[in-house]
Design an enzyme around this catalytic site. Sequence first.
Site, PDB file in Angstrom:
ATOM      1  N   GLU A  33      20.795 -11.712 -51.458  1.00 12.93           N
ATOM      2  CA  GLU A  33      20.863 -13.009 -52.133  1.00 12.93           C
ATOM      3  C   GLU A  33      20.025 -13.044 -53.408  1.00 12.93           C
ATOM      4  O   GLU A  33      20.439 -13.632 -54.407  1.00 12.93           O
ATOM      5  CB  GLU A  33      20.433 -14.137 -51.188  1.00 12.93           C
ATOM      6  CG  GLU A  33      21.364 -14.338 -50.002  1.00 12.93           C
ATOM      7  CD  GLU A  33      22.784 -14.721 -50.412  1.00 12.93           C
ATOM      8  OE1 GLU A  33      23.001 -15.100 -51.566  1.00 12.93           O
ATOM      9  OE2 GLU A  33      23.676 -14.621 -49.550  1.00 12.93           O
ATOM     10  N   TYR A 116      19.664 -22.897 -53.003  1.00 12.47           N
ATOM     11  CA  TYR A 116      20.821 -22.048 -52.715  1.00 12.47           C
ATOM     12  C   TYR A 116      20.459 -20.914 -51.753  1.00 12.47           C
ATOM     13  O   TYR A 116      21.112 -20.726 -50.707  1.00 12.47           O
ATOM     14  CB  TYR A 116      21.431 -21.442 -54.001  1.00 12.47           C
ATOM     15  CG  TYR A 116      22.294 -20.283 -53.623  1.00 12.47           C
ATOM     16  CD1 TYR A 116      23.547 -20.497 -53.074  1.00 12.47           C
ATOM     17  CD2 TYR A 116      21.803 -18.976 -53.660  1.00 12.47           C
ATOM     18  CE1 TYR A 116      24.310 -19.450 -52.593  1.00 12.47           C
ATOM     19  CE2 TYR A 116      22.556 -17.927 -53.186  1.00 12.47           C
ATOM     20  CZ  TYR A 116      23.804 -18.165 -52.657  1.00 12.47           C
ATOM     21  OH  TYR A 116      24.544 -17.144 -52.166  1.00 12.47           O
ATOM     22  N   ASP A 134      26.416 -23.014 -55.216  1.00 12.63           N
ATOM     23  CA  ASP A 134      26.241 -22.067 -56.319  1.00 12.63           C
ATOM     24  C   ASP A 134      27.354 -22.310 -57.333  1.00 12.63           C
ATOM     25  O   ASP A 134      28.097 -23.284 -57.229  1.00 12.63           O
ATOM     26  CB  ASP A 134      26.270 -20.624 -55.801  1.00 12.63           C
ATOM     27  CG  ASP A 134      27.678 -20.192 -55.416  1.00 12.63           C
ATOM     28  OD1 ASP A 134      28.482 -21.075 -55.062  1.00 12.63           O
ATOM     29  OD2 ASP A 134      27.975 -18.988 -55.479  1.00 12.63           O
TER      30      ASP A 134
END
Length: 346
Positions: A33, A116, A134
């Site tokens: 991520e 996020y 996102d």
Amino acid sequence: MNISKQLINWYTDNKRDLPWRNTTNPYFIWLSEIILQQTQVVQGRPYYDSFTATFPTVFDLANAEEQEVLKLWQGLGYYSRARNLHASAKYIVKELDGKFPDTFDQIIKLKGVGDYTASAIASICFNQVTAVVDGNVYRALSRIYGIDTPINTSKGFKEFKTLAQQLIDPKQPATFNQAIMEFGARLCKPKNPDCNSCPFNTICVALQKNIISDLPVKLKTVKVKKKYFNFIVALSKDNKTILEKRTGSGIWQNLYQFPLIETDKSASHTIIESQVKNLDLFKGHNITLSLYNDKAIIHKLSHQHLYTKFWIVNLNDDLESGILFDEITNYPVPILIGNFIEKFNF
DNA sequence: AACTCGGGGGC
DNA sequence: GCCCCAGAGTT
């Protein structure tokens, strides 16, 4: 069938086989991520492979030197991600005994982890019902629902976050989050979305109104500044050059570069020569200055265009400080410098 | 709320 | 040339 189910069905048929989709290890998901923030899958994937291979556990990452982490990150950009990643690994090892935090509220406390990323990790690894927002989510939802609230405002974020949180399937939050992102990345693309094969092409508000290309709405782009960089590449008789570590704020923090002379416009040989001779680095040395690239290299960043010239300084003697040519590739450098080093072939 | 922070790719 | 990318931190 509701939108959530349709997204998941589409995802089941169309998802890519990506390395981070074969694990729920929070350390690996976290790595993926961070790497994928503002980065396309094709660009980030090789970095995920090298990071997981070099640092198989959070302990390995925590025990590394920052320079080693930055070197592995070299070329990916947004280097604060690498510095924060390393700092958070140390925090997890020292303060949490190596155990990855397992709730949204604890995960978001990690440096470099915002709403996020915390939502993604909490859902994928711990089954928490936390919707991600996102760029893909903004695009897909703004079009399907015809929402023109600017996405880069706090109002816009709250609106899309609330909508995504309403849509997320509480029984399979991980799959839903990845489904909506994959949908935005592969079908509901910024340009030329594949509306013909879209499962929502009968309900999509933007498609019906023919305003696909107008959504999502984003407010004003920042204007780009021009900068003039002159890098001084020293070459000594004992095969050394000089690299300096960038400190303070600004771009490329903690990366290395050749000594830099920044000017307010394109600088002449005479200007650079007088400034180079005044550098403490070359006090007591006889130098010969020559320009490596007559035409400035324009290195384009999001908010700066760097008009760059490399100046070669030949010394007629040795350098006490400096680094050997053979060691130059050990240092993390901006890709602008890295490209020069590769081409110059020390 | 506005600005800063990279590099690559699509069109 | 402009926009976007599995955004976050600082001011």
